[in-house]
Design a protein around this motif. Structure first.
Motif: not given
Ligand code: C2E
Ligand code: CA
Ligand code: CA
Ligand code: CA
Length: 275
Positions: A178-188, A200-203, A216-220, A228-232
């Motif tokens: 949830d709220d993906f993209g707002t934390g720091y450890s995202s990618l690895s 994807i976080d709504q912000v 958003i483009k990068t996350i998708i 992995i499926d993406v939900i906005a």
């Protein structure tokens, strides 16, 4: 000036005390909220962007306080977390949501998925997976229709998280970040965890400036590469929806489609579809 400083200070401590008092009082009430039947789940529909079909709902808890009225989770979940009350509340949420999903399935809305938010206190409990399995067993819900939503910040202990997520995965339970993209450890760590959905976080959607659209483009793209499926979530305007559709975002959730609904309203909605 000195007088004023004193007053400001006194005012400040007064306010601090009031806040503390308010919180303590709320905590006392929250302690009885379950037994007084004051908690209620609302369900917000989620849709497949390509087919337009409703794929599932996210359970969102509300507190109908006897004198204060409806209290949002943004207010009482932090209090529940701090006091440990999130454990019984979280269990109540899980049980209620799974029982509801099972009921809807029995009424022929077969493929509806139930997403449940869990807090860090629940996730860190050694008995967490056992409790989830116990609820599934008691309610008779097929694990494939349960989706647990965790946030990035819960997964800082990578070894522990891997163990828990792997167990959930083995049992056939889905997990979203949830709220993906707002934390720091995202990618690895993403490729190390058996995740089925990214939310994807709504912000990022709220202001579609050039940097947010890039994010958003990068996350998708990342999610597609990792299968992995993406939900906005938080989709409020047609403009946001068409932007997401161009990027082939899998699923959407937001006020544009539906607000969180009571169980009765979800039933009306389900019945209005021709299957
Ligand atoms: P979340 O998991 O990120 O949930 C999404 C929030 O966005 C929900 O707020 C939802 O009502 C709201 N939302 C949905 N569509 C839109 C939209 O189009 N625009 C805007 N501006 N907002 C939208 P809500 O229900 O107030 O919940 C707030 C947070 O409280 C949740 O954020 C979640 O972190 C927490 N929460 C809610 N229910 C539970 C629960 O049962 N357990 C736990 N641990 N946390 C919960
Ligand atoms: Ca959520
Ligand atoms: Ca979210
Ligand atoms: Ca959030």
């Amino acid at each position: 000036a000195k007088e004023q400083g004193k007053n400001t200070f006194r005012f400040f401590t007064q306010e601090l005390n009031n806040n503390l008092m308010e919180k303590t009082l709320l905590e006392m009430d929250l302690r009885q909220a379950i037994s007084k039947d004051e908690l209620e789940l609302y369900y917000q529909p989620q849709y497949d962007m390509k087919t337009g079909l409703m794929t599932g709902v996210e359970a969102l808890v509300r507190w109908n306080h006897s004198t204060k009225g409806l209290i949002s989770p943004g207010t009482f979940i932090p209090i529940a977390e701090e006091s440990g009350l999130i454990l019984p509340i979280g269990l109540w949420v899980l049980e209620t949501a799974c029982a509801q999903a099972k009921t809807w399935q029995c009424e022929n809305f077969q493929s509806l998925r139930m997403s449940v938010n869990v807090s860090i206190r629940q996730f860190k409990q050694p008995s967490f997976v056992d409790e989830v399995l116990d609820v599934l067993h008691k309610t008779g819900l097929d694990p494939a229709y349960l989706n647990i939503e965790i946030t990035e910040s819960m997964t800082t202990d990578v070894i522990y998280s891997q163990k828990i997520l792997q167990r959930l995965h083995t049992e056939g339970i889905r997990v979203s970040i949830d709220d993906f993209g707002t934390g720091y450890s995202s990618l690895s760590y993403l490729s190390k965890f058996p995740i089925t959905h990214l939310k994807i976080d709504q912000v990022f959607l709220q202001d579609l400036n050039s940097s947010n659209t890039a994010i958003i483009k990068t996350i998708i793209e990342l999610a597609k590469n990792l299968n992995i499926d993406v939900i906005a979530e938080g989709v409020e305007t047609a403009e946001q929806a068409s932007f997401l559709s161009t990027l082939r975002c899998d699923e959407v959730q937001g006020y544009l489609y539906s607000r969180p609904l009571t169980k009765d309203k979800v039933e009306d909605l389900l019945k209005s579809f021709v299957y």
